[in-house]
Design an enzyme around this catalytic site. Structure first.
Site, mmCIF file in Angstrom:
data_model
loop_
_atom_site.group_PDB
_atom_site.id
_atom_site.type_symbol
_atom_site.label_atom_id
_atom_site.label_comp_id
_atom_site.label_asym_id
_atom_site.label_seq_id
_atom_site.Cartn_x
_atom_site.Cartn_y
_atom_site.Cartn_z
ATOM 1 N N GLY A 87 12.510 -37.175 -15.443
ATOM 2 C CA GLY A 87 11.932 -36.893 -16.746
ATOM 3 C C GLY A 87 11.635 -35.414 -16.876
ATOM 4 N N HIS A 201 18.819 -36.331 -7.564
ATOM 5 C CA HIS A 201 19.322 -37.369 -8.465
ATOM 6 C C HIS A 201 20.527 -38.085 -7.845
ATOM 7 C CE1 HIS A 201 17.023 -36.327 -12.165
ATOM 8 N NE2 HIS A 201 16.967 -35.136 -11.577
ATOM 9 N N GLU A 203 21.905 -40.667 -8.980
ATOM 10 C CA GLU A 203 22.705 -41.306 -10.031
ATOM 11 C C GLU A 203 23.824 -40.435 -10.565
ATOM 12 O OE1 GLU A 203 19.308 -39.399 -12.468
ATOM 13 O OE2 GLU A 203 19.727 -40.021 -10.417
ATOM 14 N N GLY A 256 37.594 -54.280 -36.394
ATOM 15 C CA GLY A 256 38.878 -54.208 -35.705
ATOM 16 C C GLY A 256 38.803 -53.384 -34.441
ATOM 17 N N GLY A 257 37.668 -52.718 -34.200
ATOM 18 C CA GLY A 257 37.464 -51.981 -32.963
ATOM 19 C C GLY A 257 37.144 -52.918 -31.819
ATOM 20 N N VAL A 258 37.088 -52.369 -30.617
ATOM 21 C CA VAL A 258 36.898 -53.211 -29.436
ATOM 22 C C VAL A 258 35.545 -53.909 -29.461
ATOM 23 C CG1 VAL A 258 36.056 -51.269 -28.020
ATOM 24 C CG2 VAL A 258 37.015 -53.293 -26.905
ATOM 25 N N ASP A 259 34.498 -53.259 -29.968
ATOM 26 C CA ASP A 259 33.171 -53.854 -29.917
ATOM 27 C C ASP A 259 33.100 -55.131 -30.754
ATOM 28 O OD1 ASP A 259 32.516 -51.591 -28.434
ATOM 29 O OD2 ASP A 259 31.824 -50.510 -30.206
ATOM 30 N N SER A 260 33.447 -55.019 -32.029
ATOM 31 C CA SER A 260 33.381 -56.205 -32.877
ATOM 32 C C SER A 260 34.459 -57.219 -32.490
ATOM 33 C CB SER A 260 33.507 -55.827 -34.352
ATOM 34 O OG SER A 260 34.716 -55.145 -34.620
#
Length: 561
Positions: A87, A201, A203, A256-260
């Site tokens: 942070g 870090h 990560e 029409g995108g990958v998410d929807s």
């Protein structure tokens, strides 16, 4: 103090609470498919979300929670492990984030990074001091590789630092297990209580053994197993949707995108024709896409499909609008108006809709500054599917992807059996080409941008395919993750056919990324850039210049507006 500048996505833990008149979304944080759960406490780190990503990369479920969560709330969530993020604050600052000390008494293993390392120290009775010399970037760590945290890693290794404050005295019961020339307590631990922390870090990729350190903590210290997989997850999400919906109807915001598309595949498998897929054509899609979307989703899925032709309505609303946020608001508001009209018609037809399904993913929520727990959060840019519904709309939300990153959505799509040309379709913003046209949107600009963008996609699709054939990797080191054109609101002088021109430039944007949270500009071969530039200038009327954007994210965003 973590030397990272505080990013605008500090702590996005879910949907904006007032988006629905009927309350919270119905599908949220619900996909821990085993009894294992890692909670990532977000103290506002610039790359805090990467911690959750790295844990998921190891096939262990993780979710992000606010740093001010109480010990009682944590106990109720029954985590297997806790990770404290970095942070930007100093632990001694007046408004510095703190942590409920009772969390360290729950018996749950805890690993802290940077600010998390420091807050663990001061909360448990240690001390943090301000150093005259900070550490920013790579540093050489001398560590005790007999420690469970550093098992299997070299005694000297490169780590990534970003701090000026540092732990000066460890709490009682802790031992120092790592140090650098600048930081005498670069790592500490209390194995009896399973409390570990590092000033660096793990990560970030620049810490060369960071993922091994995470493995050591998750599997060595915590005894977890790798059982969070997309194949298992697909079946769980289908079951969740089926249970939530029951006999009710769902309307899906389909772009029409990958998410929807992944949400459509989940819904089709779970509830079939109880789902109506609504494709709102705002006239701002890429060349040929409306036809492609209709073809795919009338043949690929066993669901109702409605194509809403709203091109003229959007053109009228956007006429003369130049401010990008105003464009987004207009497009978002009309987006919901179109949906409401369809839902109303379905109700009049005797098929009332209770649920709205969306392809909202985690970066959408983060960049929109959403925070489930309340409080003030900054906004990088608004997203069309995070704008409140029009007055009078009463939908419960189904957002099965709202805590997935883009590459995880693609993995889930493949697990659901979606074809690769859908899964690897170019990311595309909901407002479409309206935010790739700087300034007002008009038919001439849309035509120019659609033609130029089609050339870019054709050439870079081919470039990526060649790399895939050579390497066997879909996202190899030099492949492009996203690529498109931007049309700025300027003109430039040129010479074509021995005549002076005063035409528009086109800006090419191509980036390498996996999750959209960070991105670097693609190091394309000169011959590829030359071919793209030559084709655009020769084939697209009104363009006489092509420029290449070589800015990473951060400091830029992937899109221009």
């Amino acid at each position: 103090m973590d030397g990272y500048a505080k990013d605008a996505h500090d702590g996005a833990y879910g949907r904006v609470p007032d988006l629905c008149e009927k309350g919270q979304p119905v599908a949220q944080n619900g996909f821990d498919q085993s009894n294992q759960k890692v909670l990532v406490f977000d103290f506002g780190a610039q790359y805090g979300q990467l911690i959750a990503r790295r844990v998921r990369d190891l096939h262990v479920y993780s979710e992000i929670v606010p740093c001010d969560i109480s010990a009682a709330e944590v106990a109720e969530m029954a985590p297997s492990a806790i990770i404290l993020s970095g942070g930007p604050a100093s632990v001694y600052a007046e408004d510095a984030p703190s942590i409920d000390a009772g969390i360290f008494e729950l018996g749950v293993p805890v690993l802290g990074f940077c600010y998390g390392h420091q807050i663990m120290a001061v909360t448990l009775g240690g001390e943090v001091a301000h150093s005259e010399v900070g550490e920013y970037g790579p540093a050489t760590l001398a560590c005790d590789n007999e420690s469970a945290l550093f098992k299997g890693t070299p005694m000297e290794q490169t780590v990534w630092m970003s701090h000026r404050d540092a732990v000066s005295r460890v709490p009682e019961g802790f031992v120092v297990t790592g140090r650098t020339d600048v930081c005498p307590v670069a790592a500490m631990e209390c194995p009896e209580r399973k409390l570990y922390s590092t000033q660096f870090h793990p990560e970030v990729r620049h810490t060369e053994h960071g993922q091994q350190i995470l493995k050591n903590f998750l599997f060595g210290v915590c005894g977890l197993v790798e059982d969070w997989t997309m194949d298992n997850l697909a079946e769980q999400k289908v079951a969740e949707i089926r249970e939530q919906v029951g006999e009710d109807r769902v309307i899906l915001a389909l772009s029409g995108g990958v998410d929807s598309s992944v949400v459509a595949a989940l819904g089709a498998r779970a509830i079939g024709k109880q789902m109506t897929c609504v494709f709102v054509n705002h006239g701002l899609l890429r060349k040929g896409e409306p036809e492609q979307v209709e073809e795919v989703f009338t043949k690929q899925f066993d669901v109702d499909f409605i194509h809403v032709h709203a091109e003229d309505r959007y053109a009228e609303l956007l006429a003369g609008v130049t401010d990008p946020e105003q464009k987004r608001r207009i497009i978002g508001t009309q987006f919901w108006n179109e949906f409401f009209a369809v839902a109303k018609q379905l109700e009049e037809d005797g098929r009332p809709v209770k649920y709205l399904a969306q392809g909202t993913i985690y970066p959408d929520i983060i960049e929109s500054g959403a925070r489930k727990t309340g409080g003030k959060a900054s906004t990088i840019k608004s997203h069309h599917n995070l704008i409140p519904f029009p007055e009078g709309v009463h939908f419960d939300l189904i957002e099965p992807l709202d805590h997935f990153f883009k590459d995880e959505v693609r993995e889930l799509g493949l697990a659901l059996g979606l074809p690769e040309h859908i899964v690897y379709r170019q990311p595309f913003p909901g407002p479409g080409l309206a935010i790739r046209i700087i300034g007002a949107v008009d038919p001439e600009k849309l035509s120019i941008l659609k033609d130029a963008d089609a050339i870019v996609r054709e050439e870079l699709d081919a470039y990526n395919q060649r790399l895939f054939e050579e390497t066997g990797e879909r996202n190899s080191e030099h492949s492009c993750w996203q690529y498109f054109c931007v049309l700025p609101d300027i003109r430039s002088v040129g010479v074509m056919g021995d005549e002076r021109t005063y035409a528009r430039p086109v800006i090419l944007r191509a980036v390498e990324s996996s999750d959209a949270m960070t991105a670097d500009w693609a190091k394309l071969p000169y011959e590829v850039l030359a071919r793209i530039s030559g084709r655009i200038v020769a084939e697209v009327p009104g363009v006489n210049r092509v420029a290449y954007d070589i800015t990473s994210k951060p400091p830029a965003t992937i899109e221009w507006e």
